[in-house]
Design a protein around this motif. Structure first.
Motif, PDB file in Angstrom:
ATOM      1  N   ILE A  60     -15.243  42.706  31.298  1.00  0.00           N
ATOM      2  CA  ILE A  60     -13.894  42.790  30.742  1.00  0.00           C
ATOM      3  C   ILE A  60     -13.358  44.177  31.098  1.00  0.00           C
ATOM      4  O   ILE A  60     -13.783  45.188  30.546  1.00  0.00           O
ATOM      5  CB  ILE A  60     -13.883  42.558  29.227  1.00  0.00           C
ATOM      6  CG1 ILE A  60     -14.302  41.115  28.933  1.00  0.00           C
ATOM      7  CG2 ILE A  60     -12.517  42.868  28.629  1.00  0.00           C
ATOM      8  CD1 ILE A  60     -14.368  40.782  27.456  1.00  0.00           C
ATOM      9  N   TRP A  61     -12.403  44.205  32.042  1.00  0.00           N
ATOM     10  CA  TRP A  61     -11.918  45.484  32.573  1.00  0.00           C
ATOM     11  C   TRP A  61     -10.898  46.125  31.639  1.00  0.00           C
ATOM     12  O   TRP A  61     -10.853  47.339  31.472  1.00  0.00           O
ATOM     13  CB  TRP A  61     -11.314  45.249  33.958  1.00  0.00           C
ATOM     14  CG  TRP A  61     -11.447  46.410  34.882  1.00  0.00           C
ATOM     15  CD1 TRP A  61     -12.403  46.600  35.838  1.00  0.00           C
ATOM     16  CD2 TRP A  61     -10.599  47.555  34.948  1.00  0.00           C
ATOM     17  NE1 TRP A  61     -12.200  47.793  36.485  1.00  0.00           N
ATOM     18  CE2 TRP A  61     -11.098  48.403  35.967  1.00  0.00           C
ATOM     19  CE3 TRP A  61      -9.459  47.960  34.255  1.00  0.00           C
ATOM     20  CZ2 TRP A  61     -10.502  49.619  36.299  1.00  0.00           C
ATOM     21  CZ3 TRP A  61      -8.867  49.168  34.581  1.00  0.00           C
ATOM     22  CH2 TRP A  61      -9.396  49.987  35.594  1.00  0.00           C
ATOM     23  N   GLY A  62     -10.050  45.324  31.025  1.00  0.00           N
ATOM     24  CA  GLY A  62      -9.055  45.844  30.097  1.00  0.00           C
ATOM     25  C   GLY A  62      -8.721  44.804  29.045  1.00  0.00           C
ATOM     26  O   GLY A  62      -8.938  43.601  29.248  1.00  0.00           O
ATOM     27  N   PHE A  63      -8.193  45.248  27.910  1.00  0.00           N
ATOM     28  CA  PHE A  63      -7.822  44.301  26.861  1.00  0.00           C
ATOM     29  C   PHE A  63      -6.746  44.922  25.969  1.00  0.00           C
ATOM     30  O   PHE A  63      -6.587  46.145  25.900  1.00  0.00           O
ATOM     31  CB  PHE A  63      -9.041  43.866  26.033  1.00  0.00           C
ATOM     32  CG  PHE A  63      -9.722  44.975  25.273  1.00  0.00           C
ATOM     33  CD1 PHE A  63      -9.462  45.181  23.927  1.00  0.00           C
ATOM     34  CD2 PHE A  63     -10.651  45.818  25.899  1.00  0.00           C
ATOM     35  CE1 PHE A  63     -10.097  46.201  23.218  1.00  0.00           C
ATOM     36  CE2 PHE A  63     -11.288  46.828  25.197  1.00  0.00           C
ATOM     37  CZ  PHE A  63     -11.014  47.022  23.850  1.00  0.00           C
ATOM     38  N   ARG A  70      -4.562  37.997  18.253  1.00  0.00           N
ATOM     39  CA  ARG A  70      -5.424  37.538  19.334  1.00  0.00           C
ATOM     40  C   ARG A  70      -5.428  38.572  20.465  1.00  0.00           C
ATOM     41  O   ARG A  70      -4.537  39.409  20.555  1.00  0.00           O
ATOM     42  CB  ARG A  70      -4.964  36.166  19.843  1.00  0.00           C
ATOM     43  CG  ARG A  70      -5.149  35.049  18.819  1.00  0.00           C
ATOM     44  CD  ARG A  70      -4.698  33.703  19.360  1.00  0.00           C
ATOM     45  NE  ARG A  70      -3.254  33.666  19.608  1.00  0.00           N
ATOM     46  CZ  ARG A  70      -2.614  32.632  20.155  1.00  0.00           C
ATOM     47  NH1 ARG A  70      -3.310  31.574  20.542  1.00  0.00           N
ATOM     48  NH2 ARG A  70      -1.317  32.685  20.320  1.00  0.00           N
ATOM     49  N   ILE A  71      -6.433  38.483  21.313  1.00  0.00           N
ATOM     50  CA  ILE A  71      -6.645  39.491  22.345  1.00  0.00           C
ATOM     51  C   ILE A  71      -6.394  38.897  23.722  1.00  0.00           C
ATOM     52  O   ILE A  71      -6.822  37.778  24.023  1.00  0.00           O
ATOM     53  CB  ILE A  71      -8.084  40.042  22.273  1.00  0.00           C
ATOM     54  CG1 ILE A  71      -8.289  40.818  20.969  1.00  0.00           C
ATOM     55  CG2 ILE A  71      -8.395  40.943  23.468  1.00  0.00           C
ATOM     56  CD1 ILE A  71      -9.724  41.286  20.748  1.00  0.00           C
ATOM     57  N   LEU A  72      -5.680  39.647  24.561  1.00  0.00           N
ATOM     58  CA  LEU A  72      -5.586  39.354  25.984  1.00  0.00           C
ATOM     59  C   LEU A  72      -6.592  40.251  26.701  1.00  0.00           C
ATOM     60  O   LEU A  72      -6.669  41.453  26.429  1.00  0.00           O
ATOM     61  CB  LEU A  72      -4.190  39.640  26.519  1.00  0.00           C
ATOM     62  CG  LEU A  72      -3.033  38.804  25.970  1.00  0.00           C
ATOM     63  CD1 LEU A  72      -1.729  39.242  26.632  1.00  0.00           C
ATOM     64  CD2 LEU A  72      -3.277  37.315  26.186  1.00  0.00           C
ATOM     65  N   ALA A  73      -7.356  39.691  27.628  1.00  0.00           N
ATOM     66  CA  ALA A  73      -8.373  40.467  28.329  1.00  0.00           C
ATOM     67  C   ALA A  73      -8.387  40.101  29.802  1.00  0.00           C
ATOM     68  O   ALA A  73      -8.230  38.933  30.180  1.00  0.00           O
ATOM     69  CB  ALA A  73      -9.756  40.224  27.719  1.00  0.00           C
ATOM     70  N   LEU A  82      -7.469  34.583  26.930  1.00  0.00           N
ATOM     71  CA  LEU A  82      -6.954  34.665  25.572  1.00  0.00           C
ATOM     72  C   LEU A  82      -8.154  34.527  24.645  1.00  0.00           C
ATOM     73  O   LEU A  82      -8.830  33.499  24.632  1.00  0.00           O
ATOM     74  CB  LEU A  82      -5.941  33.548  25.309  1.00  0.00           C
ATOM     75  CG  LEU A  82      -5.416  33.455  23.873  1.00  0.00           C
ATOM     76  CD1 LEU A  82      -4.558  34.673  23.538  1.00  0.00           C
ATOM     77  CD2 LEU A  82      -4.633  32.162  23.662  1.00  0.00           C
ATOM     78  N   ILE A  83      -8.431  35.571  23.880  1.00  0.00           N
ATOM     79  CA  ILE A  83      -9.578  35.586  22.978  1.00  0.00           C
ATOM     80  C   ILE A  83      -9.090  35.350  21.560  1.00  0.00           C
ATOM     81  O   ILE A  83      -8.236  36.072  21.050  1.00  0.00           O
ATOM     82  CB  ILE A  83     -10.330  36.930  23.074  1.00  0.00           C
ATOM     83  CG1 ILE A  83     -10.842  37.135  24.495  1.00  0.00           C
ATOM     84  CG2 ILE A  83     -11.469  36.995  22.069  1.00  0.00           C
ATOM     85  CD1 ILE A  83     -11.427  38.510  24.738  1.00  0.00           C
ATOM     86  N   GLU A  90      -8.942  30.376  29.278  1.00  0.00           N
ATOM     87  CA  GLU A  90      -8.415  31.076  30.442  1.00  0.00           C
ATOM     88  C   GLU A  90      -6.918  30.793  30.568  1.00  0.00           C
ATOM     89  O   GLU A  90      -6.476  29.641  30.474  1.00  0.00           O
ATOM     90  CB  GLU A  90      -9.142  30.635  31.704  1.00  0.00           C
ATOM     91  CG  GLU A  90      -8.723  31.422  32.933  1.00  0.00           C
ATOM     92  CD  GLU A  90      -9.579  31.107  34.155  1.00  0.00           C
ATOM     93  OE1 GLU A  90      -9.156  31.486  35.278  1.00  0.00           O
ATOM     94  OE2 GLU A  90     -10.643  30.486  33.989  1.00  0.00           O
ATOM     95  N   ILE A  91      -6.149  31.844  30.758  1.00  0.00           N
ATOM     96  CA  ILE A  91      -4.706  31.732  30.923  1.00  0.00           C
ATOM     97  C   ILE A  91      -4.409  31.490  32.394  1.00  0.00           C
ATOM     98  O   ILE A  91      -4.854  32.257  33.266  1.00  0.00           O
ATOM     99  CB  ILE A  91      -4.002  33.015  30.435  1.00  0.00           C
ATOM    100  CG1 ILE A  91      -4.297  33.247  28.953  1.00  0.00           C
ATOM    101  CG2 ILE A  91      -2.498  32.948  30.683  1.00  0.00           C
ATOM    102  CD1 ILE A  91      -3.836  34.601  28.442  1.00  0.00           C
ATOM    103  N   ALA A  92      -3.667  30.449  32.703  1.00  0.00           N
ATOM    104  CA  ALA A  92      -3.313  30.141  34.080  1.00  0.00           C
ATOM    105  C   ALA A  92      -2.186  31.057  34.555  1.00  0.00           C
ATOM    106  O   ALA A  92      -1.462  31.644  33.757  1.00  0.00           O
ATOM    107  CB  ALA A  92      -2.878  28.680  34.195  1.00  0.00           C
TER     108      ALA A  92
END
Length: 394
Positions: A60-63, A70-73, A82-83, A90-92
């Motif tokens: 996980i490079w950034g978040f 909720r978390i974007l990573a 999307l966590i 997984e976000i397309a």
């Protein structure tokens, strides 16, 4: 004295040397603020522990956090997640990346008006020629209302030309508090002899653009013939930390040195930070890059590390959960698998502590909306750093 220092520096270990020993502290230990009567208590490294909030084996490079918690990573291999709790989807619609060497899907940042426009910004290694070549790019897309897709993703800045080299893409992003402009970093792309000191070339720079990709008229190189007008500062190596000081609003940056000489800098418009003309590091084979550690017209770092810690991720401590740490600096170490806490008095480093040692290669660190410290660890996922209850009850 400087030449003696550089002679001794040749005995240090390379940031990428797997056989390296643990570094000695380059600054004093944590200051005893309680003894000085400045604060009733100061939390120590032994007073915190980590707890895993999201298990994940890859990088996980950034978040960052959505307004709903909720978390974007970003995952280095190109996945955009999307966590939600301990699960993820997984976000397309994320951009294609060149997942080679240090490249991949890199940083993530929400627009300042995200709740209205739902813009999400990404930095990534953009591929050319079927992925044989790549360069650092910054772009944005619109996150769908159900957060399943990134729509209409568009590049805002391409830091070309593309090269087959796999190192030194950078890259981090922050919003400038004084103007709302986007600051981002691109490493020297492994071309130290040409890119960092040449303002007509990309690479080895901190950049500033508007939210839609335009060049601010007060950029230091705006209107300069031949210059890359998005450049804000230059003379950098590989910048993987960027943060805004919570009180002063200053832009702070850190970058990888070669063998020694990782730097922390306060970024100012148009300034030259020296790489590779001046450096506290040496070549990986032990030879000197330069005998100069300072030169007129080139900025000195606020702080540097010898040997290298291989810094990645950067944040200032905010809130009141960590007594004695407010406005101190957090820096992840890829090489030595700890979170570095750098105690500050203004821009002066007064001490350091190594937190959650031996946890793994620490890629990113952020302050969460709940005022806890969070970090992404390669092979582990995302952890939260919490004060031990017995420490706070003293």
């Amino acid at each position: 004295m400087r030449y003696l220092y550089l002679f001794l520096l040749t005995a240090t270990l390379a940031a990428c040397d797997p056989g390296a020993t643990t570094p000695e502290e380059t600054t004093p230990a944590a200051p005893d603020r309680e003894a000085d009567g400045e604060e009733p208590m100061m939390l120590t490294a032994a007073g915190v522990e980590s707890e895993t909030v999201f298990d994940f084996e890859d990088i996980i490079w950034g978040f960052t956090w959505l307004p709903d918690g909720r978390i974007l990573a970003t995952v280095k291999d190109g996945r955009f997640l999307l966590i939600d709790g301990d699960g993820h989807t997984e976000i397309a619609g994320a951009p294609e990346v060149r997942d080679a060497g240090q490249g991949g899907l890199l940083d993530v940042l929400l627009d300042q008006d995200f709740e209205n426009n739902r813009y999400v910004y990404l930095t990534y290694s953009r591929p050319e020629q079927g992925g044989e070549l790549g360069f650092t790019s910054v772009g944005r897309g619109t996150l769908s209302q159900d957060a399943t897709r990134l729509e209409n993703f568009t590049s805002l800045y391409d830091g070309g030309p593309a090269t087959d080299k796999g190192q030194h893409y950078g890259s981090r992003m922050v919003w400038g508090p004084e103007n709302g402009h986007l600051y981002f970093t691109i490493g020297d792309r492994g071309n130290r002899d040409e890119n960092p000191q040449d303002t007509t070339r990309d690479g080895g720079k901190v950049y500033r653009i508007t939210a839609d990709g335009a060049i601010p008229q007060d950029n230091p190189f705006a209107g300069v013939p031949g210059a890359k007008e998005a450049i804000y500062s230059y003379g950098h190596r590989n910048l993987q930390g960027l943060a805004v000081h919570p009180e002063t609003g200053a832009i702070w940056e850190h970058e990888h040195g070669p063998r020694g000489g990782d730097e922390v800098n306060v970024i100012e418009a148009g300034k030259n930070y020296g790489w590779p003309v001046i450096t506290y590091g040496i070549n990986y084979d032990g030879t000197q890059i330069t005998q100069e550690v300072g030169m007129e017209g080139m900025e000195q770092p606020v702080h540097y590390w010898v040997p290298s810690i291989a810094p990645s991720g950067m944040a200032f401590v905010t809130g009141d959960r960590y007594p004695g740490w407010k406005n101190d600096l957090l820096v992840g170490s890829l090489r030595f698998s700890f979170l570095k806490l750098v105690h500050l008095d203004g821009t002066e480093v007064t001490g350091e502590q190594d937190l959650i040692k031996n946890i793994g290669r620490l890629r990113d660190v952020r302050m969460g909306p709940d005022d806890y410290i969070y970090a992404s660890i390669e092979g582990t996922g995302i952890v939260r750093v919490v004060p031990r209850s017995d420490e706070l009850s003293r």
